[in-house]
Design a protein around this motif. Structure first.
Motif, PDB file in Angstrom:
ATOM      1  N   TYR A   1       0.831  -1.206   0.000  1.00 55.21           N
ATOM      2  CA  TYR A   1       0.000   0.000   0.000  1.00 55.21           C
ATOM      3  C   TYR A   1       0.863   1.251   0.000  1.00 55.21           C
ATOM      4  O   TYR A   1       1.849   1.346   0.718  1.00 55.21           O
ATOM      5  CB  TYR A   1      -0.901  -0.012   1.243  1.00 55.21           C
ATOM      6  N   SER A   2       0.506   2.197  -0.853  1.00 53.32           N
ATOM      7  CA  SER A   2       1.185   3.490  -0.852  1.00 53.32           C
ATOM      8  C   SER A   2       0.122   4.584  -0.829  1.00 53.32           C
ATOM      9  O   SER A   2      -1.032   4.353  -1.192  1.00 53.32           O
ATOM     10  CB  SER A   2       2.082   3.640  -2.073  1.00 53.32           C
ATOM     11  N   PHE A   3       0.513   5.763  -0.400  1.00 55.29           N
ATOM     12  CA  PHE A   3      -0.446   6.859  -0.274  1.00 55.29           C
ATOM     13  C   PHE A   3       0.285   8.181  -0.373  1.00 55.29           C
ATOM     14  O   PHE A   3       1.504   8.245  -0.202  1.00 55.29           O
ATOM     15  CB  PHE A   3      -1.184   6.775   1.063  1.00 55.29           C
ATOM     16  N   GLN A   4      -0.468   9.218  -0.684  1.00 57.36           N
ATOM     17  CA  GLN A   4       0.078  10.562  -0.707  1.00 57.36           C
ATOM     18  C   GLN A   4      -0.364  11.274   0.562  1.00 57.36           C
ATOM     19  O   GLN A   4      -1.498  11.118   1.009  1.00 57.36           O
ATOM     20  CB  GLN A   4      -0.432  11.344  -1.912  1.00 57.36           C
ATOM     21  N   LYS A   5       0.538  12.050   1.132  1.00 60.29           N
ATOM     22  CA  LYS A   5       0.209  12.828   2.329  1.00 60.29           C
ATOM     23  C   LYS A   5      -0.647  14.024   1.950  1.00 60.29           C
ATOM     24  O   LYS A   5      -0.378  14.705   0.969  1.00 60.29           O
ATOM     25  CB  LYS A   5       1.472  13.333   3.025  1.00 60.29           C
ATOM     26  N   VAL A   6      -1.671  14.253   2.734  1.00 59.02           N
ATOM     27  CA  VAL A   6      -2.518  15.433   2.578  1.00 59.02           C
ATOM     28  C   VAL A   6      -2.100  16.409   3.670  1.00 59.02           C
ATOM     29  O   VAL A   6      -2.190  16.088   4.859  1.00 59.02           O
ATOM     30  CB  VAL A   6      -4.017  15.073   2.739  1.00 59.02           C
ATOM     31  N   ASN A   7      -1.597  17.556   3.268  1.00 57.45           N
ATOM     32  CA  ASN A   7      -1.191  18.555   4.242  1.00 57.45           C
ATOM     33  C   ASN A   7      -2.401  19.385   4.641  1.00 57.45           C
ATOM     34  O   ASN A   7      -2.990  20.073   3.809  1.00 57.45           O
ATOM     35  CB  ASN A   7      -0.089  19.451   3.678  1.00 57.45           C
ATOM     36  N   ILE A   8      -2.752  19.299   5.894  1.00 56.85           N
ATOM     37  CA  ILE A   8      -3.899  20.032   6.417  1.00 56.85           C
ATOM     38  C   ILE A   8      -3.422  21.408   6.849  1.00 56.85           C
ATOM     39  O   ILE A   8      -2.403  21.525   7.539  1.00 56.85           O
ATOM     40  CB  ILE A   8      -4.505  19.298   7.637  1.00 56.85           C
ATOM     41  N   PRO A   9      -4.150  22.447   6.474  1.00 59.81           N
ATOM     42  CA  PRO A   9      -3.783  23.771   6.982  1.00 59.81           C
ATOM     43  C   PRO A   9      -3.964  23.806   8.498  1.00 59.81           C
ATOM     44  O   PRO A   9      -4.544  22.895   9.086  1.00 59.81           O
ATOM     45  CB  PRO A   9      -4.776  24.701   6.279  1.00 59.81           C
ATOM     46  N   HIS A  10      -3.477  24.842   9.117  1.00 61.98           N
ATOM     47  CA  HIS A  10      -3.554  24.938  10.574  1.00 61.98           C
ATOM     48  C   HIS A  10      -5.003  24.989  11.078  1.00 61.98           C
ATOM     49  O   HIS A  10      -5.288  24.577  12.192  1.00 61.98           O
ATOM     50  CB  HIS A  10      -2.781  26.154  11.071  1.00 61.98           C
ATOM     51  N   ASP A  11      -5.914  25.474  10.253  1.00 64.65           N
ATOM     52  CA  ASP A  11      -7.315  25.554  10.664  1.00 64.65           C
ATOM     53  C   ASP A  11      -7.920  24.154  10.753  1.00 64.65           C
ATOM     54  O   ASP A  11      -7.521  23.246  10.031  1.00 64.65           O
ATOM     55  CB  ASP A  11      -8.120  26.375   9.657  1.00 64.65           C
ATOM     56  N   PRO A  12      -8.903  23.975  11.627  1.00 65.99           N
ATOM     57  CA  PRO A  12      -9.553  22.660  11.730  1.00 65.99           C
ATOM     58  C   PRO A  12     -10.374  22.351  10.480  1.00 65.99           C
ATOM     59  O   PRO A  12     -10.864  23.264   9.814  1.00 65.99           O
ATOM     60  CB  PRO A  12     -10.464  22.812  12.955  1.00 65.99           C
ATOM     61  N   ILE A  13     -10.487  21.084  10.170  1.00 65.69           N
ATOM     62  CA  ILE A  13     -11.279  20.663   9.010  1.00 65.69           C
ATOM     63  C   ILE A  13     -12.207  19.524   9.415  1.00 65.69           C
ATOM     64  O   ILE A  13     -11.970  18.830  10.406  1.00 65.69           O
ATOM     65  CB  ILE A  13     -10.385  20.217   7.828  1.00 65.69           C
TER      66      ILE A  13
END
Length: 142
Positions: free
Chosen positions: A34-46
């Motif tokens: 399994y491989s995946f790409q990292k999702v960079n979350i902004p500092h704000d909550p989501i």
């Protein structure tokens, strides 16, 4: 006092979340390639809305996100597994009950987002056989 309790829980939850991600990453890479790409979350909550295809979806979603997420969990899983105390201590999941009793879960999701925390939920409630995301009900966003 409440803010300190939230910070203590967050630090503990973040530690166990990171540990679980590390173990899961090696398991899925080794066993399933399994491989995946990292999702960079902004500092704000989501609020992350996901489709549920397998019992491992929460772990697979967690691997992809750079920051800590809190997850909604079917309350029956917490009640019937005997792991509820451990899960509550380590991850502080948000239990989701039958549709008519979801007000407490909604309140908890809103509370955590207002505290600056990110939440992931599976609004369909059941797995889809074909892996495609079904229509997300209108009342999820209320």
């Amino acid at each position: 006092m409440i803010k300190r309790e939230i910070n203590m829980n967050y630090k503990r939850n973040k530690f166990f979340y990171g540990l679980k991600k590390w173990v899961s990453a090696s398991k899925y890479k080794r066993k399933y390639n399994y491989s995946f790409q990292k999702v960079n979350i902004p500092h704000d909550p989501i609020l992350v809305l996901c489709n549920c295809c397998t019992k491992d979806d929460a772990q697979l979603v967690a691997l992809s996100f750079s920051r800590h997420l809190y997850f909604t969990v079917d309350a029956s899983h917490l009640e019937n597994t005997g792991k509820s105390d451990l899960w509550a201590y380590a991850y502080s999941p948000i239990p989701v009950y039958a549709a008519s009793q979801n007000a407490p879960a909604c309140v908890e999701i809103i509370k955590r987002i207002r505290e600056g925390l990110s939440v992931c939920m599976f609004p369909e409630g059941v797995r889809s056989g074909d892996g495609l995301t079904g229509e997300i009900p209108y009342n999820v966003a209320r």
